[in-house]
Enzyme design. Structure first.
Site, PDB file in Angstrom:
ATOM      1  N   LYS A  45      69.069  38.443  15.996  1.00  0.00           N
ATOM      2  CA  LYS A  45      69.238  37.097  15.428  1.00  0.00           C
ATOM      3  C   LYS A  45      70.644  36.939  14.876  1.00  0.00           C
ATOM      4  CE  LYS A  45      64.825  35.778  15.628  1.00  0.00           C
ATOM      5  NZ  LYS A  45      64.483  36.554  16.799  1.00  0.00           N
TER       6      LYS A  45
ATOM      7  N   SER B 104      67.157  34.186  23.611  1.00  0.00           N
ATOM      8  CA  SER B 104      67.298  33.528  22.308  1.00  0.00           C
ATOM      9  C   SER B 104      68.697  33.672  21.714  1.00  0.00           C
ATOM     10  CB  SER B 104      66.259  34.070  21.318  1.00  0.00           C
ATOM     11  OG  SER B 104      66.519  35.413  21.001  1.00  0.00           O
TER      12      SER B 104
END
Length: 151
Positions: free
Chosen positions: A101, A64
């Site tokens: 993130k 990700s």
């Protein structure tokens, strides 16, 4: 073009620190950086780790964050003493699950985003409780086949 001189690292270990490696993969969920979860430590130059008591290494799981150059099985060096700023790569606790993130500020609203165009960004708190746990200073990647982490 002239090269900038670099001081050699000392070989007596004084300019190196042991950074703990947390035993579970970062995106797999992890309650706290307790000693029970330490897998080992990696000796790094002191200049890479300005605040050793607040610094941990975590193995990344998944793709990700590939847009940030962080890939599956890389080690992320996370510093809990840093305050996240716009566009920093962070570790966030989202409903108790630790995840890597990109931290984005849109005006006064903070968002967490994947660095993968196939995955959408979301606002902090949109998917439960979210807390920024630390900022990723750098990552370590092996460019050859390797076995598991050694103690």
């Amino acid at each position: 073009m002239s090269l900038i001189p670099v001081d050699p690292l000392r070989s007596d270990g004084i300019d190196a620190v042991l950074v703990p490696i947390l035993g579970q993969a970062l995106c797999a969920g992890f309650p706290s950086p307790a000693d029970d979860f330490l897998e080992g430590a990696l000796e790094l130059p002191r200049w890479l780790v300005p605040n050793p008591p607040a610094t941990f290494l975590w193995q990344i799981s998944g793709d990700s964050m590939r847009g940030a150059g962080i890939h599956d099985r890389d080690l992320a060096c996370v510093d809990r003493s840093l305050t996240a700023g716009h566009d920093d790569v962070v570790v966030a606790a989202i409903d108790g699950q630790m995840s890597c993130k990109r931290y984005l500020l849109d005006g006064k609203a903070a968002r967490l985003a994947f660095d993968n165009p196939d995955l959408p960004a979301f606002f902090l708190g949109e998917h439960g409780e979210a807390e920024i746990w630390g900022v990723v200073r750098f990552s370590i990647r092996w460019h050859v086949a390797r076995g598991g982490l050694r103690r």
